[in-house]
Design a protein around this motif. Structure first.
Motif, PDB file in Angstrom:
ATOM      1  N   ILE A 140       0.865  -1.179   0.000  1.00  0.00           N
ATOM      2  CA  ILE A 140       0.000   0.000   0.000  1.00  0.00           C
ATOM      3  C   ILE A 140       0.901   1.228   0.000  1.00  0.00           C
ATOM      4  O   ILE A 140       1.707   1.419   0.909  1.00  0.00           O
ATOM      5  CB  ILE A 140      -0.921   0.018   1.234  1.00  0.00           C
ATOM      6  N   ARG A 141       0.765   2.027  -1.019  1.00  0.00           N
ATOM      7  CA  ARG A 141       1.581   3.235  -1.133  1.00  0.00           C
ATOM      8  C   ARG A 141       0.847   4.407  -0.494  1.00  0.00           C
ATOM      9  O   ARG A 141      -0.358   4.356  -0.259  1.00  0.00           O
ATOM     10  CB  ARG A 141       1.888   3.497  -2.596  1.00  0.00           C
ATOM     11  N   SER A 142       1.589   5.475  -0.221  1.00  0.00           N
ATOM     12  CA  SER A 142       1.013   6.603   0.508  1.00  0.00           C
ATOM     13  C   SER A 142      -0.133   7.281  -0.231  1.00  0.00           C
ATOM     14  O   SER A 142      -0.969   7.920   0.394  1.00  0.00           O
ATOM     15  CB  SER A 142       2.106   7.619   0.841  1.00  0.00           C
ATOM     16  N   ASP A 143      -0.207   7.143  -1.548  1.00  0.00           N
ATOM     17  CA  ASP A 143      -1.288   7.777  -2.302  1.00  0.00           C
ATOM     18  C   ASP A 143      -2.439   6.821  -2.599  1.00  0.00           C
ATOM     19  O   ASP A 143      -3.304   7.112  -3.409  1.00  0.00           O
ATOM     20  CB  ASP A 143      -0.756   8.378  -3.603  1.00  0.00           C
ATOM     21  N   GLU A 144      -2.472   5.670  -1.915  1.00  0.00           N
ATOM     22  CA  GLU A 144      -3.511   4.670  -2.127  1.00  0.00           C
ATOM     23  C   GLU A 144      -4.239   4.371  -0.822  1.00  0.00           C
ATOM     24  O   GLU A 144      -3.665   4.470   0.253  1.00  0.00           O
ATOM     25  CB  GLU A 144      -2.902   3.358  -2.643  1.00  0.00           C
ATOM     26  N   ALA A 145      -5.492   3.979  -0.961  1.00  0.00           N
ATOM     27  CA  ALA A 145      -6.271   3.559   0.208  1.00  0.00           C
ATOM     28  C   ALA A 145      -5.995   2.090   0.483  1.00  0.00           C
ATOM     29  O   ALA A 145      -5.738   1.322  -0.434  1.00  0.00           O
ATOM     30  CB  ALA A 145      -7.757   3.775  -0.052  1.00  0.00           C
ATOM     31  N   TYR A 166      -8.953 -14.315   0.863  1.00  0.00           N
ATOM     32  CA  TYR A 166     -10.316 -14.252   0.344  1.00  0.00           C
ATOM     33  C   TYR A 166     -11.311 -13.906   1.438  1.00  0.00           C
ATOM     34  O   TYR A 166     -11.147 -14.303   2.586  1.00  0.00           O
ATOM     35  CB  TYR A 166     -10.720 -15.605  -0.266  1.00  0.00           C
ATOM     36  N   PHE A 167     -12.365 -13.194   1.053  1.00  0.00           N
ATOM     37  CA  PHE A 167     -13.531 -12.950   1.905  1.00  0.00           C
ATOM     38  C   PHE A 167     -14.753 -13.249   1.048  1.00  0.00           C
ATOM     39  O   PHE A 167     -14.949 -12.607   0.006  1.00  0.00           O
ATOM     40  CB  PHE A 167     -13.547 -11.507   2.405  1.00  0.00           C
ATOM     41  N   ARG A 168     -15.514 -14.234   1.445  1.00  0.00           N
ATOM     42  CA  ARG A 168     -16.697 -14.671   0.692  1.00  0.00           C
ATOM     43  C   ARG A 168     -16.352 -14.955  -0.770  1.00  0.00           C
ATOM     44  O   ARG A 168     -17.010 -14.509  -1.693  1.00  0.00           O
ATOM     45  CB  ARG A 168     -17.814 -13.641   0.787  1.00  0.00           C
ATOM     46  N   GLU A 169     -15.243 -15.684  -0.938  1.00  0.00           N
ATOM     47  CA  GLU A 169     -14.754 -16.140  -2.229  1.00  0.00           C
ATOM     48  C   GLU A 169     -14.326 -15.009  -3.165  1.00  0.00           C
ATOM     49  O   GLU A 169     -14.231 -15.187  -4.380  1.00  0.00           O
ATOM     50  CB  GLU A 169     -15.788 -17.042  -2.916  1.00  0.00           C
ATOM     51  N   ILE A 170     -14.057 -13.837  -2.608  1.00  0.00           N
ATOM     52  CA  ILE A 170     -13.548 -12.700  -3.389  1.00  0.00           C
ATOM     53  C   ILE A 170     -12.158 -12.362  -2.849  1.00  0.00           C
ATOM     54  O   ILE A 170     -11.974 -12.205  -1.638  1.00  0.00           O
ATOM     55  CB  ILE A 170     -14.475 -11.473  -3.257  1.00  0.00           C
ATOM     56  N   ALA A 171     -11.181 -12.271  -3.753  1.00  0.00           N
ATOM     57  CA  ALA A 171      -9.824 -11.910  -3.331  1.00  0.00           C
ATOM     58  C   ALA A 171      -9.825 -10.460  -2.844  1.00  0.00           C
ATOM     59  O   ALA A 171     -10.195  -9.550  -3.581  1.00  0.00           O
ATOM     60  CB  ALA A 171      -8.850 -12.075  -4.496  1.00  0.00           C
ATOM     61  N   VAL A 172      -9.452 -10.272  -1.577  1.00  0.00           N
ATOM     62  CA  VAL A 172      -9.461  -8.933  -0.983  1.00  0.00           C
ATOM     63  C   VAL A 172      -8.071  -8.480  -0.556  1.00  0.00           C
ATOM     64  O   VAL A 172      -7.907  -7.363  -0.068  1.00  0.00           O
ATOM     65  CB  VAL A 172     -10.421  -8.873   0.231  1.00  0.00           C
ATOM     66  N   GLY A 173      -7.076  -9.312  -0.731  1.00  0.00           N
ATOM     67  CA  GLY A 173      -5.722  -8.935  -0.331  1.00  0.00           C
ATOM     68  C   GLY A 173      -4.755 -10.056  -0.603  1.00  0.00           C
ATOM     69  O   GLY A 173      -5.089 -11.051  -1.246  1.00  0.00           O
ATOM     70  N   SER A 174      -3.541  -9.869  -0.109  1.00  0.00           N
ATOM     71  CA  SER A 174      -2.521 -10.904  -0.286  1.00  0.00           C
ATOM     72  C   SER A 174      -1.540 -10.876   0.877  1.00  0.00           C
ATOM     73  O   SER A 174      -1.407  -9.867   1.574  1.00  0.00           O
ATOM     74  CB  SER A 174      -1.772 -10.702  -1.603  1.00  0.00           C
ATOM     75  N   VAL A 175      -0.870 -12.005   1.074  1.00  0.00           N
ATOM     76  CA  VAL A 175       0.139 -12.126   2.118  1.00  0.00           C
ATOM     77  C   VAL A 175       1.385 -11.369   1.643  1.00  0.00           C
ATOM     78  O   VAL A 175       1.888 -11.620   0.554  1.00  0.00           O
ATOM     79  CB  VAL A 175       0.479 -13.603   2.393  1.00  0.00           C
ATOM     80  N   VAL A 176       1.841 -10.424   2.448  1.00  0.00           N
ATOM     81  CA  VAL A 176       3.010  -9.637   2.058  1.00  0.00           C
ATOM     82  C   VAL A 176       4.241  -9.970   2.888  1.00  0.00           C
ATOM     83  O   VAL A 176       5.355  -9.614   2.522  1.00  0.00           O
ATOM     84  CB  VAL A 176       2.727  -8.124   2.131  1.00  0.00           C
ATOM     85  N   GLN A 177       4.031 -10.654   4.013  1.00  0.00           N
ATOM     86  CA  GLN A 177       5.156 -11.020   4.861  1.00  0.00           C
ATOM     87  C   GLN A 177       4.697 -12.077   5.848  1.00  0.00           C
ATOM     88  O   GLN A 177       3.536 -12.095   6.245  1.00  0.00           O
ATOM     89  CB  GLN A 177       5.668  -9.791   5.619  1.00  0.00           C
ATOM     90  N   TYR A 178       5.593 -12.955   6.220  1.00  0.00           N
ATOM     91  CA  TYR A 178       5.298 -13.905   7.280  1.00  0.00           C
ATOM     92  C   TYR A 178       6.604 -14.243   7.991  1.00  0.00           C
ATOM     93  O   TYR A 178       7.685 -14.089   7.453  1.00  0.00           O
ATOM     94  CB  TYR A 178       4.606 -15.170   6.766  1.00  0.00           C
TER      95      TYR A 178
END
Length: 186
Positions: A140-145, A166-178
């Protein structure tokens, strides 16, 4: 004789004035010189690697050197004058390379043009000229929500960098670190 000396003197004075004006113009248009540290210099070349924001060139790497402790590399970057106000401790840099993760491909343009340094500028924060480069581009960059969330689980399962969330079978994000917890507890 005195007429030719006065002509020569006039030419010398004129040359000094033009040279002084050119020097002033060059120095007044020059932006800040900063350093950005990275773990490796892969893809960084002095005089070739550019710094870009939204595909607009805002700087260029002028020198790449190894730090005395041999743990990181330091790139010296000459930024444009318009970038001066964004050289704060909140500004982030990373090397843009081709990447394939989680079913998405990014940075393909670098295959033809070569790697470049991306910048996420911020006018907030304390002014600085020394930065630690990110190993991956910010999600997420500073000019993005958007928002970052930290999830804790006992097992990683099939999750990896770039895995979709996923949330209700819709991709809503991704793993960026673990990371693994040292003691194995939640």
């Amino acid at each position: 004789m005195s007429r030719s000396i006065s002509r020569i003197l006039a030419i010398v004075v004129l040359a000094l004035l033009v040279g002084g004006w050119l020097a002033y113009k060059t120095l007044s248009e020059r932006g800040p010189v900063i350093t950005v540290e990275f773990k490796t210099a892969a893809g960084l070349t002095a005089g070739k690697t550019k710094v870009k924001f939204k595909d607009v060139e805002v700087g260029e790497v002028t020198k790449v050197d190894i730090q005395p402790d041999l743990k990181r590399v330091e790139s010296t970057v000459s930024m444009s004058r318009s970038a001066r106000q964004y050289m704060t401790d909140k500004t982030r840099f990373w090397v843009v390379r081709p990447q394939i993760s989680g079913g998405s491909i990014s940075g393909l343009g670098t295959l033809l043009s070569g790697n470049y340094i991306g910048i996420d500028p911020s006018s907030e924060g304390r002014k600085t000229n020394a930065f630690i480069g990110l190993e991956r581009p910010p999600v997420i960059r500073s000019d993005e929500a958007g928002s970052n969330f930290k999830l804790v689980t006992k097992e990683l399962g099939g999750l990896n960098f770039g895995s979709l969330v996923y949330f209700r079978e819709i991709a809503v994000g991704s793993v960026v670190q673990y990371q693994s917890l040292d003691n194995g507890d939640i």
